[in-house]
Motif scaffolding. Sequence first.
Motif, short mmCIF file in Angstrom:
data_model
loop_
_atom_site.label_atom_id
_atom_site.label_comp_id
_atom_site.label_asym_id
_atom_site.label_seq_id
_atom_site.Cartn_x
_atom_site.Cartn_y
_atom_site.Cartn_z
N MET A 19 -11.33 11.83 -3.64
CA MET A 19 -11.14 10.51 -3.51
C MET A 19 -10.02 10.06 -2.65
N HIS A 20 -8.79 10.80 -2.49
CA HIS A 20 -7.82 10.50 -1.44
C HIS A 20 -7.08 11.73 -0.76
N GLU A 26 -4.47 8.29 2.02
CA GLU A 26 -5.56 7.62 2.53
C GLU A 26 -6.96 7.92 2.23
N GLU A 27 -7.95 6.98 2.15
CA GLU A 27 -9.24 7.44 1.54
C GLU A 27 -10.44 7.69 2.58
N CYS A 41 -8.82 14.53 6.60
CA CYS A 41 -8.40 13.18 6.64
C CYS A 41 -8.19 12.65 8.08
#
Length: 62
Positions: A19-20, A26-27, A41
């Motif tokens: 999810m992050h 951050e997502e 990411c």
Amino acid sequence: MSAGSHVPGADGAQRAAVMHCPYCAEEDLRPVEEPRGAWRCLDCTRVFVVRFVGLSHEGVVS
């Protein structure tokens, strides 16, 4: 765990959705090919792997 149950990502066949980012929170994440099961990411540019180790029975009252 019963004989027919399946944990997503346990055998590499499926990936559980992350999810992050564990580094910047951050997502905006994308799965990457290598290393297997890794996520990238797009904000902090880190590549990481989340691995399920097991369940803790510490503190569980029966």
